[in-house]
Write a protein that holds these residues in place. Sequence first.
Motif, PDB file in Angstrom:
ATOM      1  N   ALA A  53       0.833  -1.204   0.000  1.00 42.10           N
ATOM      2  CA  ALA A  53       0.000   0.000   0.000  1.00 42.10           C
ATOM      3  C   ALA A  53       0.867   1.252   0.000  1.00 42.10           C
ATOM      4  O   ALA A  53       0.594   2.222  -0.731  1.00 42.10           O
ATOM      5  N   GLN A  54       1.928   1.240   0.797  1.00 41.37           N
ATOM      6  CA  GLN A  54       2.828   2.388   0.821  1.00 41.37           C
ATOM      7  C   GLN A  54       3.532   2.560  -0.519  1.00 41.37           C
ATOM      8  O   GLN A  54       3.658   3.681  -1.032  1.00 41.37           O
ATOM      9  N   ALA A  55       3.977   1.457  -1.114  1.00 37.69           N
ATOM     10  CA  ALA A  55       4.647   1.531  -2.417  1.00 37.69           C
ATOM     11  C   ALA A  55       3.698   2.053  -3.487  1.00 37.69           C
ATOM     12  O   ALA A  55       4.092   2.867  -4.343  1.00 37.69           O
ATOM     13  N   LEU A  56       2.449   1.612  -3.457  1.00 38.42           N
ATOM     14  CA  LEU A  56       1.475   2.092  -4.442  1.00 38.42           C
ATOM     15  C   LEU A  56       1.225   3.587  -4.275  1.00 38.42           C
ATOM     16  O   LEU A  56       1.179   4.332  -5.261  1.00 38.42           O
ATOM     17  N   ARG A  57       1.063   4.023  -3.051  1.00 38.11           N
ATOM     18  CA  ARG A  57       0.808   5.445  -2.807  1.00 38.11           C
ATOM     19  C   ARG A  57       1.973   6.320  -3.285  1.00 38.11           C
ATOM     20  O   ARG A  57       1.775   7.477  -3.659  1.00 38.11           O
ATOM     21  N   GLN A  58       3.178   5.767  -3.267  1.00 37.87           N
ATOM     22  CA  GLN A  58       4.355   6.537  -3.649  1.00 37.87           C
ATOM     23  C   GLN A  58       4.714   6.379  -5.125  1.00 37.87           C
ATOM     24  O   GLN A  58       5.679   6.989  -5.598  1.00 37.87           O
ATOM     25  N   THR A  59       3.954   5.584  -5.854  1.00 35.47           N
ATOM     26  CA  THR A  59       4.249   5.335  -7.268  1.00 35.47           C
ATOM     27  C   THR A  59       3.825   6.527  -8.118  1.00 35.47           C
ATOM     28  O   THR A  59       2.676   6.971  -8.059  1.00 35.47           O
TER      29      THR A  59
END
Length: 214
Positions: free
Chosen positions: A64-70
């Motif tokens: 979820a964190q990686a997606l938000r930062q993509t």
Amino acid sequence: MPDLSLERALGGRVAGLDEVGRGPLAGPVVAAAVVLPQGGLAGDLAAAIDDSKRLTDRARRTLAQALRQTEGIAFALGAASVAEIDQLNILQASLLAMRRAFWRLEATGGRVEAALVDGRHVPVLPCPARAVVGGDGISLSIAAASIIAKVVRDDLMRTLAGRYPGYGWEHNAGYGTRVHKEGLNTLGATPHHRRSFAPVRAALEEGRGENREE
């Protein structure tokens, strides 16, 4: 593993929609709408994404964190309250939560040309929408939506657990586990319990009363 085959077949900006929280005895239903970058996701991130129910809590949070930062991703959240669940029924409340997520996505992330929706039913949307049974294991954008929505709802239930101890919401997210049902039977229903669901209704009918925050 989910991929972008369905998104590419539709063409244009395609949003994946999914909801979490249809089954619990307490808490809202939360939905997410996600449009992935036109070029897709980095290989390692795409390979790690799956139906949120197949992932550990730690993996979901990392993803979820990686997606938000993509860069290039657009997403939004929507929810339907316990009162709306009791008034409308859980299916209609789930569709309402997905509509709200879609509306917020368009308001903040631009026009969406098509939608892929997990399950057998699609909300009323201003674009073509396709229902995909088991979509969170097929479509990458639906899987991403399921991960984001799951993490947000789990965090909400952990917060509520601090205000209403005894139901195990920090572990069961409001689902009807043994600990939750024991808490319901001994402490009574909180304002966050779904009164239209049989175990909650039974607890109230048997006179266990209300457990309101002090």
